[in-house]
Design a protein around this motif. Structure first.
Motif, mmCIF file in Angstrom:
data_model
loop_
_atom_site.group_PDB
_atom_site.id
_atom_site.type_symbol
_atom_site.label_atom_id
_atom_site.label_comp_id
_atom_site.label_asym_id
_atom_site.label_seq_id
_atom_site.Cartn_x
_atom_site.Cartn_y
_atom_site.Cartn_z
ATOM 1 N N MET A 290 0.831 -1.214 0.000
ATOM 2 C CA MET A 290 0.000 0.000 0.000
ATOM 3 C C MET A 290 0.862 1.259 0.000
ATOM 4 O O MET A 290 2.063 1.217 0.286
ATOM 5 C CB MET A 290 -0.915 -0.012 1.236
ATOM 6 N N ARG A 291 0.215 2.361 -0.343
ATOM 7 C CA ARG A 291 0.921 3.638 -0.389
ATOM 8 C C ARG A 291 1.479 4.040 0.963
ATOM 9 O O ARG A 291 2.464 4.778 1.056
ATOM 10 C CB ARG A 291 -0.030 4.730 -0.889
ATOM 11 N N THR A 292 0.851 3.561 2.019
ATOM 12 C CA THR A 292 1.294 3.947 3.363
ATOM 13 C C THR A 292 2.669 3.402 3.725
ATOM 14 O O THR A 292 3.278 3.832 4.703
ATOM 15 C CB THR A 292 0.282 3.438 4.400
ATOM 16 N N LEU A 293 3.186 2.423 2.912
ATOM 17 C CA LEU A 293 4.498 1.848 3.218
ATOM 18 C C LEU A 293 5.602 2.395 2.310
ATOM 19 O O LEU A 293 6.689 1.846 2.239
ATOM 20 C CB LEU A 293 4.434 0.324 3.076
ATOM 21 N N ARG A 294 5.344 3.476 1.603
ATOM 22 C CA ARG A 294 6.366 4.059 0.744
ATOM 23 C C ARG A 294 7.547 4.603 1.550
ATOM 24 O O ARG A 294 8.683 4.637 1.070
ATOM 25 C CB ARG A 294 5.759 5.196 -0.082
ATOM 26 N N GLN A 295 7.283 5.019 2.742
ATOM 27 C CA GLN A 295 8.369 5.523 3.582
ATOM 28 C C GLN A 295 9.370 4.407 3.906
ATOM 29 O O GLN A 295 10.572 4.620 3.963
ATOM 30 C CB GLN A 295 7.793 6.109 4.867
ATOM 31 N N LYS A 296 8.825 3.197 4.114
ATOM 32 C CA LYS A 296 9.687 2.049 4.372
ATOM 33 C C LYS A 296 10.561 1.746 3.149
ATOM 34 O O LYS A 296 11.748 1.407 3.271
ATOM 35 C CB LYS A 296 8.818 0.835 4.725
ATOM 36 N N GLU A 297 9.971 1.853 1.977
ATOM 37 C CA GLU A 297 10.718 1.620 0.747
ATOM 38 C C GLU A 297 11.888 2.596 0.614
ATOM 39 O O GLU A 297 13.010 2.214 0.260
ATOM 40 C CB GLU A 297 9.781 1.763 -0.456
ATOM 41 N N ALA A 298 11.615 3.875 0.911
ATOM 42 C CA ALA A 298 12.679 4.876 0.827
ATOM 43 C C ALA A 298 13.803 4.585 1.806
ATOM 44 O O ALA A 298 14.987 4.728 1.492
ATOM 45 C CB ALA A 298 12.101 6.265 1.084
ATOM 46 N N SER A 299 13.446 4.134 2.996
ATOM 47 C CA SER A 299 14.444 3.810 4.013
ATOM 48 C C SER A 299 15.343 2.671 3.557
ATOM 49 O O SER A 299 16.571 2.708 3.719
ATOM 50 C CB SER A 299 13.741 3.442 5.323
ATOM 51 N N MET A 300 14.731 1.630 2.970
ATOM 52 C CA MET A 300 15.519 0.507 2.498
ATOM 53 C C MET A 300 16.388 0.906 1.298
ATOM 54 O O MET A 300 17.498 0.398 1.122
ATOM 55 C CB MET A 300 14.590 -0.661 2.136
ATOM 56 N N ASN A 301 15.885 1.797 0.465
ATOM 57 C CA ASN A 301 16.691 2.292 -0.655
ATOM 58 C C ASN A 301 17.950 3.000 -0.160
ATOM 59 O O ASN A 301 19.046 2.806 -0.690
ATOM 60 C CB ASN A 301 15.872 3.262 -1.512
ATOM 61 N N HIS A 302 17.790 3.819 0.853
ATOM 62 C CA HIS A 302 18.953 4.510 1.434
ATOM 63 C C HIS A 302 19.945 3.509 2.014
ATOM 64 O O HIS A 302 21.162 3.680 1.903
ATOM 65 C CB HIS A 302 18.498 5.484 2.520
ATOM 66 N N SER A 303 19.442 2.475 2.649
ATOM 67 C CA SER A 303 20.325 1.464 3.236
ATOM 68 C C SER A 303 21.145 0.763 2.161
ATOM 69 O O SER A 303 22.345 0.533 2.315
ATOM 70 C CB SER A 303 19.482 0.438 4.007
ATOM 71 N N ILE A 304 20.507 0.419 1.052
ATOM 72 C CA ILE A 304 21.210 -0.242 -0.040
ATOM 73 C C ILE A 304 22.240 0.701 -0.655
ATOM 74 O O ILE A 304 23.373 0.297 -0.976
ATOM 75 C CB ILE A 304 20.202 -0.714 -1.112
#
Length: 419
Positions: A290-304
């Motif tokens: 869902m759209r509400t988990l886009r923040q989690k996606e951004a966090s994991m992108n930064h980690s990678i």
């Protein structure tokens, strides 16, 4: 008033001649400026500029900035060496601007002069003086454009013709500055013999290994009769053989370093591919939530991204170390090749210990890293999609539980209204 036709013709002829002279002067000026630019571009090759430029101050070598050879076989000018001694007062060491190796000494004069580079820098300076018109012939006030490599004097064309026709100097080699700069090997063709300071009439023909000095025949039979000495040609051949014996070690070390460098380059590409795959997998997984988990996606992108930078940074450090070792080896080998080709036997033999010591250090120092230098690839947490679905379910249940009391309150309010 009538003007005679002869006067009109004379005035017209003067104007025409003046106009023609101005046009000719303008064309000559353009041609001269184009020629200067063309010659400057023609001789100003990267290698020539690099050879006659000090790596410390990035200024050309000159009579006030004499090139000196450090123990690492790199050259620095006397000004930079003396400044380095001031900063390292009490340590009596100078730091090389090219490789950072410390060389022990008392002052700039304690190091050997790089005579070939000094001559080359002097020729380049004279060529600039010729183009600007400031360099004068030694025999007159005309601009000098040629150099006698035998007597190291600058001449104009007229005095050059006299110089080469003279019986005493007919064997001298006279060339233009441009010819010398375009083919520096010409300098090495001039045989430079030195006379013995103790016996001025004798030429230095031997090298005393006991005293580390060049000697003439008279000195060898008297002052150095109990020393170990050899003829200059024999001593040079022996030193060349020592260098040839060290060459296989250089070649092997250079091969291993280049192989390791290629392995690191391949690892860089593999790391980039692995991280790209991880990013694609992450994007596919996050597209399903869902759209509400886009923040989690951004966090994991930064980690990678941080992990990728860390991995590539580690590889760059190793690659930089390899490139530095390769550059030092190539510089050392090129220097020794130049020494045997351009230096006089006396200059070569006086630097024997420094050359052999530095080349041995380059052949043995450091170890090439293996193929196992690979950063650990980034791994997504196990069952990411399942965890996300579970989180969505929890959020849904929480939202549902929050809405249930509100529905109960609305029904009670309706019942009260009916009553």
């Amino acid at each position: 008033t009538c003007v005679p036709s002869s006067g009109i013709n004379a005035e017209y002829g003067d104007l025409k001649a003046e106009k023609k002279l101005k046009k000719k002067t303008k064309q000559s000026s353009k041609r001269r400026s184009r020629k200067v630019d063309y010659l400057d571009t023609e001789i100003a090759s990267d290698k020539l500029v690099e050879d006659i430029t000090c790596k410390g101050c990035r200024k050309k070598f000159s009579s006030g900035r004499v090139p000196k050879i450090l123990h690492c076989l790199h050259a620095m000018c006397t000004e930079c060496i003396n400044v380095s001694f001031l900063f390292n007062e009490g340590k009596n060491k100078v730091k090389c601007a090219s490789c950072g190796v410390l060389s022990a000494g008392r002052n700039a004069e304690s190091f050997r002069t790089q005579s070939f580079v000094q001559i080359l820098a002097d020729i380049a300076s004279c060529y600039e003086g010729q183009l600007s018109g400031k360099l004068k012939c030694i025999g007159c006030n005309n601009v000098a454009g040629l150099r006698c490599l035998t007597c190291n004097e600058n001449y104009c064309q007229e005095h050059t013709d006299f110089h080469v026709r003279s019986r005493a100097t007919s064997h001298h080699k006279v060339l233009s500055f441009k010819q010398i700069l375009n083919a520096p090997l010409i300098i090495s063709t001039i045989k430079r013999e030195e006379n013995c300071p103790s016996h001025p009439a004798k030429i230095l023909e031997f090298f005393c290994f006991t005293c580390r000095l060049p000697v003439c025949t008279a000195c060898a039979l008297t002052q150095h009769k109990d020393c170990i000495y050899e003829e200059l040609g024999t001593a040079i051949n022996a030193l060349k053989q020592k260098f040839e014996n060290l060459k296989p070690a250089f070649n092997k070390k250079q091969y291993n370093l280049k192989k390791a460098d290629a392995a690191l380059d391949a690892s860089q590409k593999n790391v980039e591919g692995e991280f790209g795959h991880s990013m694609a997998g992450l994007s596919d997984s996050m597209d399903k939530i869902m759209r509400t988990l886009r923040q989690k996606e951004a966090s994991m992108n930064h980690s990678i991204e941080d992990h990728r930078k860390e991995g590539q940074g580690e590889l760059r450090v190793h690659q930089s170390m390899l490139e530095e070792q390769i550059a030092n080896i190539e510089s050392g080998v090129d220097f020794v090749d130049t020494v045997f080709e351009f230096w006089s036997p006396l200059e070569v033999l006086s630097m024997e210990n420094d050359i052999l010591q530095r080349l041995t250090e380059l052949a043995t120092e450091g170890q090439a890293p293996g193929d196992d230098i690979k950063p650990k690839p980034y791994e997504l947490p196990p069952d990411t999609e399942g965890n996300v679905v579970e989180a969505i379910s929890c959020m849904y249940n929480s939202a549902v539980s929050d809405e249930t009391p509100k529905k109960g309150e609305e029904e009670e309010e309706k019942d009260e209204k009916k009553d």
